[in-house]
Design an enzyme around this catalytic site. Sequence first.
Site, PDB file in Angstrom:
ATOM      1  N   GLU A   1       0.849  -1.193   0.000  1.00 15.38           N
ATOM      2  CA  GLU A   1       0.000   0.000   0.000  1.00 15.38           C
ATOM      3  C   GLU A   1       0.886   1.246   0.000  1.00 15.38           C
ATOM      4  O   GLU A   1       1.977   1.243   0.593  1.00 15.38           O
ATOM      5  CB  GLU A   1      -0.894   0.018   1.256  1.00 15.38           C
TER       6      GLU A   1
ATOM      7  N   GLU B   1      -7.901   1.958  -5.335  1.00 15.68           N
ATOM      8  CA  GLU B   1      -9.042   1.690  -4.455  1.00 15.68           C
ATOM      9  C   GLU B   1      -9.819   2.973  -4.163  1.00 15.68           C
ATOM     10  O   GLU B   1      -9.262   3.982  -3.729  1.00 15.68           O
ATOM     11  CB  GLU B   1      -8.559   1.050  -3.133  1.00 15.68           C
TER      12      GLU B   1
HETATM   13  O1  KIV Z   1      -6.453  -6.817   1.357  1.00 12.78           O
HETATM   14  C1  KIV Z   1      -7.125  -6.856   0.314  1.00 12.78           C
HETATM   15  O2  KIV Z   1      -7.972  -7.729   0.120  1.00 12.78           O
HETATM   16  C2  KIV Z   1      -6.861  -5.831  -0.692  1.00 12.78           C
HETATM   17  C3  KIV Z   1      -7.770  -5.772  -1.866  1.00 12.78           C
HETATM   18  C4  KIV Z   1      -9.102  -5.322  -1.495  1.00 12.78           C
HETATM   19  C5  KIV Z   1      -7.203  -4.964  -2.971  1.00 12.78           C
HETATM   20  O3  KIV Z   1      -5.945  -5.081  -0.549  1.00 12.78           O
END
Ligand code: KIV
Length: 296
Positions: free
Chosen positions: A132, A199
């Site tokens: 992230e 996202e």
């Molecule tokens: O942790 C997760 O499932 C994610 C997705 C929603 C992209 O990061």
Amino acid sequence: MKGAPFHPEPFTFNLPMATVTIAELLERKTRGEKIAMLTAYDYPVARVLDEAGIDVVLVGDSLGMVVLGYETTTPVTMEEMLHHAKAARRGVTRALLVGDMPFLSFRSTLEESVRNAGRFAQEAGCDAVKVEWKPGIEDVAQAIVRAGIPVMGHVGLTPQTAAGEGGFGMRGKDAESAARIISQAIALAEVGCFAMVLECLPDVVAQEITQRLAIPTIGIGSGPFCDGQVLVTYDLIGLFERFRPRFVKRYADVAGTIRQAAGSYITEVRTGVFPGKEQTSSMPSEELTKLKQALG
Ligand code: KIV
């Protein structure tokens, strides 16, 4: 055979390589073919998704919320992620398998970030990792890429830090924040990320990023103009019921199916209907006679 030269089998951990490669994903973008990605955290679901033809399986840190019952993804540890990534690996033979680096696994030193990414590759057999966005993430992503591990970026709403950034709503709704997120995506692509999760962005912001990046974008809550889409599988199959984000489309009611099946089982156990004749094995009568004699 005696005297024959010894040719050891290549050591593969019994795991076939993904047949959906990173090169294939890049070609899909060029050809304008959409990429489908879903999350999995265990062997049976990973296997079913793989058989269904999914392109990318993400062992997401959403694990923390949808499987482990935490309030957020922040408490998820490397050990928890690896435990589940190993199980998912055993179910995936065709799709690309991506391990999601949990909150504290890439936020101290570059060395530790690379070591943790390496654990996903070496111990769990993941084909790539996802990180992230956070300040300084370009250096982290670059170090992991240089270590030989493919990296997927993730910008827009970043759930690991969402609570301190105004909650779980949309991101990039004003020009200034949209421009900031666009440059974050470009910076991550420039250091070698092979794909980018977008996202909770407005559709036009996701479209802008998709047009500017040579690598595929995978949207979640970011509209139809991305190169692919991802959802949390437990949302899609209706197994996670605590809340449902607006962008989720439910394709099944697995929680309802489990409730119904469990209810029928409970009733049948209580009324003596289960187990029936078909689920019961008997003993040959002569053996039973012998047993009774032996027991006196
Ligand atoms: O942790 C997760 O499932 C994610 C997705 C929603 C992209 O990061």
